[in-house]
Design an enzyme around this catalytic site. Structure first.
Site, mmCIF file in Angstrom:
data_model
loop_
_atom_site.group_PDB
_atom_site.id
_atom_site.type_symbol
_atom_site.label_atom_id
_atom_site.label_comp_id
_atom_site.label_asym_id
_atom_site.label_seq_id
_atom_site.Cartn_x
_atom_site.Cartn_y
_atom_site.Cartn_z
ATOM 1 N N PHE A 1 0.831 -1.211 0.000
ATOM 2 C CA PHE A 1 0.000 0.000 0.000
ATOM 3 C C PHE A 1 0.863 1.257 0.000
ATOM 4 O O PHE A 1 1.896 1.318 0.683
ATOM 5 C CB PHE A 1 -0.900 -0.008 1.234
ATOM 6 C CG PHE A 1 -1.618 1.282 1.507
ATOM 7 C CD1 PHE A 1 -2.502 1.812 0.582
ATOM 8 C CD2 PHE A 1 -1.403 1.969 2.689
ATOM 9 C CE1 PHE A 1 -3.158 3.015 0.829
ATOM 10 C CE2 PHE A 1 -2.051 3.166 2.950
ATOM 11 C CZ PHE A 1 -2.934 3.694 2.017
ATOM 12 N N HIS A 2 0.458 2.248 -0.795
ATOM 13 C CA HIS A 2 1.107 3.565 -0.812
ATOM 14 C C HIS A 2 0.049 4.613 -0.496
ATOM 15 O O HIS A 2 -0.873 4.845 -1.281
ATOM 16 C CB HIS A 2 1.720 3.836 -2.186
ATOM 17 C CG HIS A 2 2.607 5.053 -2.205
ATOM 18 N ND1 HIS A 2 2.193 6.296 -1.809
ATOM 19 C CD2 HIS A 2 3.906 5.207 -2.581
ATOM 20 C CE1 HIS A 2 3.184 7.165 -1.948
ATOM 21 N NE2 HIS A 2 4.239 6.532 -2.417
ATOM 22 N N SER A 3 0.184 5.271 0.652
ATOM 23 C CA SER A 3 -0.777 6.292 1.062
ATOM 24 C C SER A 3 -0.579 7.579 0.263
ATOM 25 O O SER A 3 0.452 7.784 -0.382
ATOM 26 C CB SER A 3 -0.602 6.572 2.562
ATOM 27 O OG SER A 3 -1.436 7.633 2.971
#
Length: 968
Positions: free
Chosen positions: A808-810
């Site tokens: 995941f990349h915020s």
């Protein structure tokens, strides 16, 4: 009256008809395979139908290799008869040469050489079986199959005027090549997806190739009837003495139609070298053009926004200078010097400073666009030369795409490549100089002064629009064969094409489209063909998996088909308008297709946010303007006949051969890149899973070099089993249309999920795993204001246990509401899984504060791998239902701007182990108990290589050493 085979010539010891050579070859060859099949089924049926995954009854028919190479006595029967086959085989090749050789024709000699090569490689794969030496067996086999392409095509081309023989050859060759896609498909189903019964179906396709192949050569019996073995040519065909009657001339036309007529003219080494030089020079142009975006992209990466260096994207508009008559005359009369100056773009790899390297590439592209536009304009009064130059330009794109495939989506002569990361810049430059000298040796035919000065107006403007759309489409979609495949990728299980080996389908569609455009320009210039292209673009944009890829193949075919007519029409107008304005429009499209994902960092970005559909629509509208101009152009040239047919056939012949050779090289590269899918974790005996997270900064290091090799070395030496890569989507013009995950996965021996594709408008999230990926889904998390946040939810088969991994990349720091919504979405997603889970992430939050407490919560059920690590801001590893045994942070050196974080877990196997993990996770004191390295097993430890000063600038840092955990 010619004698029959029963009539023995005077003085001859023996005499027989040549057709018996064909019959002997056919009978003995079939006997070799069929005898082995019958004996193998009779004696070892269950053993020869068994493969590495399944046996009887799932698999119930043996493959060719298992039948002929694995067991005695079937292997001996096969080798005995195949050895006898070699005699008739060599005789068959020799007789075919004698039959087809004509004075001044080089093709019969080439086909005879191919026939000898096939015979020798056949001996290679039959006598060196896969059991003896798998690699050499495969090398001989793939060489044999690749040589089969020119052999069958050449035999059809050289066929004597025999209607029955021509018909059978066309049908049998069609059956042979038609069986190959099915064979490849079911082999992938068996090898990659491990589907029961797929290998049996593959075997039927494999046996059909044998039957078709031998039958194709058996057709020579219909031609060798004119031979009497003494040896004497009783038909005179081998010397071309007999004039053909009218009926056979019809057959000659049919044969020419089957082979596109490109081999009718005589062979010339001079023209062959001309074609090689032209195609390579076209490859150099595309190499420089595709490299410009990469070196520009380096600067906004470090500025985190507009840097000012983006203005160099306008290096392509240099043809505008051709609107100034003295400049136009100067350039056209000094084309060799201009083309040589354009090679400065290849010299850029010697410039170490990134700024100066960018300017060097920009100057090279400036001169290349100027030189090519002037070259086409100067040749517009000679249809043959103009078409030849356009073919060089477009075939050069196919070469560029093939070279990128062979180098795992990097071009070996790019300025971001050098010897240390696989570059071949010095060799590429030397060949480019030789090619340019050869390419520019002929004087221009049009000085640039005269009637063309008055051209302009609507035709030039429409042609410019068409050129802008065409070049954008070719660059954005066709400059790398994996681009459109990743557009339609949607995770595991695999339900669509893979970059390797299916990338060849894109090259095949490009090649077919290019030849169609050359041979049937009026057909591809119609509105009907344009409509088909629009449908292809819409399907590619709207649908995933194989159906979406069918749209990709359609648009690939159409773009290459219409390229020739559009470029010819543009070359006959004012070059400043058609190519200068055309490249300016192309630049606008380049920025447009970057803006749709970079909207958070550029002015006006929110207006085009996530609108790839608008980009594709604009591209097709621009091409439509060019087609509108073509319809008018064609109406003015309706009565133009195909003059200089001989010359046209000559240059088309060589460019067609070049395309065929490029496709063969691509297939050979695809064979060597075929995934093995037999990957093993580093410490299987300890049931350890080493997981990592790394933000790779688009695979450009701090000094503007492609960083795949350095990344590979670090990941391998740290023994990482599962790693999440962020900022990994490079499939745009500005990033070079690259895919780092292909090289890493194949070199490290890992499964790969690219994550949300280029048409999902993210900066990328990818997953590499030593463990099989059972299932994966892609998510775009809520992002009402800022950049889109991609996530992968994958289920891995880890030592027989299913483990969920989230990558995941915020969103960025400037958009707190986005990040809050994303944290809630991901927490629920992680909490929905009852399985052991790992989060490999970039969270943009401080430890123990704010959104951290949503990610690490009862909702998600996740625990921080090390809550006391106060120095983190972005990268985090969370987990649940696993035994955490180690944690480390490794410095990046100059590879990227972010460190590599690692954690080691033991996957519990028994119920008692799972209960122990549950107790430990419920008790924070047990969960956070750290011990020294000597208290944990060897398989739990991180490599000692990175202690102290480490290696190559990589070391354990922040805490100076890894931390280990062990329950009481």
């Amino acid at each position: 009256m010619a004698p029959t085979y029963k009539d023995k010539p005077s003085g001859a010891l023996i005499s027989f008809n040549g057709k018996w050579i064909s019959w002997a070859h056919t009978i003995v060859a079939y006997t070799a395979f069929i005898s082995a099949l019958v004996i193998g089924i009779s004696l070892h049926y269950h053993k020869i139908v068994k493969n590495e995954h399944y046996g009887y009854p799932d698999e119930w028919f043996p493959s060719v290799s298992a039948t002929i190479g694995d067991r005695y006595p079937e292997r001996s029967f096969f080798m005995f008869f195949i050895a006898i086959t070699s005699g008739p085989r060599f005789a068959l090749v020799g007789l075919w040469y004698l039959l087809t050789a004509k004075p001044g024709k080089a093709l019969p000699k080439f086909i005879a050489g191919v026939g000898l090569f096939r015979t020798l490689t056949c001996g290679g794969w039959t006598y060196v079986t896969s059991t003896d030496d798998h690699d050499w067996h495969d090398i001989f086999m793939i060489s044999y199959l690749l040589a089969t392409i020119p052999w069958k095509y050449g035999c059809i081309t050289l066929s004597p005027p025999n209607a029955k023989a021509i018909k059978y050859r066309k049908y049998l060759a069609g059956g042979f090549f038609g069986a190959i896609p099915g064979m490849i498909y079911f082999f992938i189903q068996h090898k990659v997806h491990r589907i029961a019964g797929a290998y049996t179906t593959y075997s039927f396709f494999e046996w059909s190739l044998i039957l078709f192949d031998v039958a194709f050569d058996a057709v020579t019996a219909l031609d060798f009837g004119t031979f009497e073995i003494v040896i004497k040519d009783i038909g005179g065909l081998s010397q071309g003495k007999n004039k053909l009657p009218v009926s056979t001339m019809v057959l000659e036309k049919e044969k020419a139609k089957a082979t596109v007529g490109v081999f009718d003219a005589k062979f010339s080494w001079g023209e062959a070298f001309d074609t090689a030089a032209e195609v390579y020079h076209g490859f150099v142009f595309w190499s420089m053009l595709t490299s410009l975006g990469v070196v520009i992209w380096y600067f906004p990466l470090w500025y985190m926004g507009i840097s000012g260096y983006e203005a160099l994207v306008m290096s392509t508009i240099s043809p505008l200078l051709l609107g100034i008559k003295p400049v136009r005359s100067l350039v056209i009369n000094n084309l060799r010097a201009c083309h040589l100056l354009s090679l400065s773009g290849l010299l850029a790899w010697l410039v170490k400073d990134p700024v100066y390297r960018l300017f060097t590439v920009g100057f090279g592209v400036w001169m290349a666009c100027l030189s090519w536009a002037a070259t086409l304009f100067s040749a517009n009064v000679h249809e043959v030369r103009l078409e030849s130059k356009i073919l060089a330009w477009t075939v050069g794109l196919v070469v560029s795409s093939t070279a990128k495939f062979a180098w795992w989506t990097n071009n070996p002569i790019w300025p971001i490549m050098h010897a240390e990361n696989g570059g071949k810049n010095d060799i590429g430059l030397a060949l480019a100089v030789l090619a340019t000298l050869r390419f520019s040796r002929k004087a221009p035919l049009n000085s640039g002064i005269g009637k063309n000065d008055k051209q302009g107006g609507a035709p030039s403007f429409l042609a410019a629009l068409g050129i802008g759309g065409l070049f954008f489409g070719m660059h954005s979609l066709l400059s790398d064969t994996s681009t459109m495949i990743l557009w339609v990728w949607d995770g595991y299980p695999v339900r669509g094409p893979l970059s390797a080996p299916h990338g060849w389908f894109t090259v095949a569609a490009m090649s077919a489209g290019l030849l169609t455009g050359v041979l049937r320009p009026k057909l591809v210039s119609t509105w009907s063909a344009y409509g088909v292209g629009c449908i292809g673009a819409a399907v590619l944009t709207s649908y995933p998996r194989w159906f979406g890829y069918y749209g990709a193949l359609t648009i690939a075919f159409y773009l290459m088909a219409v390229a020739g007519p559009l470029l010819i029409a543009a070359a006959k107008e004012n070059p400043a308008m058609t190519f200068g304005l055309g490249f300016f429009i192309y630049n606008i499209m380049v920025l447009f297709h970057v803006w749709v994902v970079a909207y958070a960092f550029v002015p006006g970005g929110p207006l085009v946010r996530e609108h790839t559909d608008w980009v594709m629509t604009s591209m097709m509208v621009l091409i439509g303007c060019g087609v509108f101009n073509l319809t008018s152009f064609n109406s003015l040239h309706r009565n133009t006949t195909n003059r200089r047919r001989y010359s046209v056939s000559q240059h088309r012949k060589y460019h067609t051969f070049a395309l065929g050779l490029i496709n063969i090289l691509f297939l050979a590269s695809a064979y060597f890149r075929f995934p093995t899918n037999d990957y093993q974790p580093y410490h299987a005996d300890s049931r350890v899973l080493t997981a990592g997270i790394w933000t790779i900064h688009f695979s450009l290091d701090n000094d503007m070099w492609s960083s795949e090799y350095r990344m590979r070395d670090l990941i391998k030496e740290l023994e990482v089993d599962v790693i999440g890569l962020l900022e990994s989507d490079l499939q745009r013009i500005i990033m070079g249309n690259r895919d780092t995950t292909q090289f890493l996965a194949e070199d490290l021996g890992m499964y790969v999920d690219y994550g949300p594709g280029p048409n999902k408008h993210t900066w990328g999230a990818a997953l590499l795993s030593k463990f099989p990926i059972v299932n994966s889904t892609h998510h775009l998390l809520p992002s009402p204001v800022g950049e889109l946040a991609p996530a992968i939810h994958a289920t891995l088969d880890c030592y027989g246990e299913l483990v969920d991994v989230f990558v995941f990349h915020s969103g960025q720091e400037e958009d707190p509401e986005d990040r809050r919504l994303q944290s809630e979405y991901l927490a629920k997603l992680m909490g929905s899984s009852p399985r052991p889970s790992i989060l490999l992430s970039y969270l943009v939050t401080q430890p123990l504060k704010g959104n951290y407490n949503t990610y690490v919560s009862d909702i998600s059920g996740m625990h921080d791998v090390e809550p006391s690590d106060w120095d983190r801001w972005c990268e985090y590893i969370l987990y649940k239902n696993l035994q955490r045994v180690g944690y480390a942070r490794v410095s990046r050196h100059t590879i990227t701007d972010t460190e590599l974080q690692l954690a080691k877990f033991v996957v519990p196997s028994s119920e008692s182990e799972k209960a122990g993990v549950a107790r430990m996770e419920a008790d924070q004191r047990l969960r956070d108990r750290r011990v020294s390295e000597d208290q944990v097993p060897e398989g739990w430890r991180f490599p000692a290589l990175f202690r102290g000063q480490g290696v190559r600038g990589h070391r354990y840092h922040v805490f100076d050493e890894p931390w280990y955990y062990k329950p009481e």
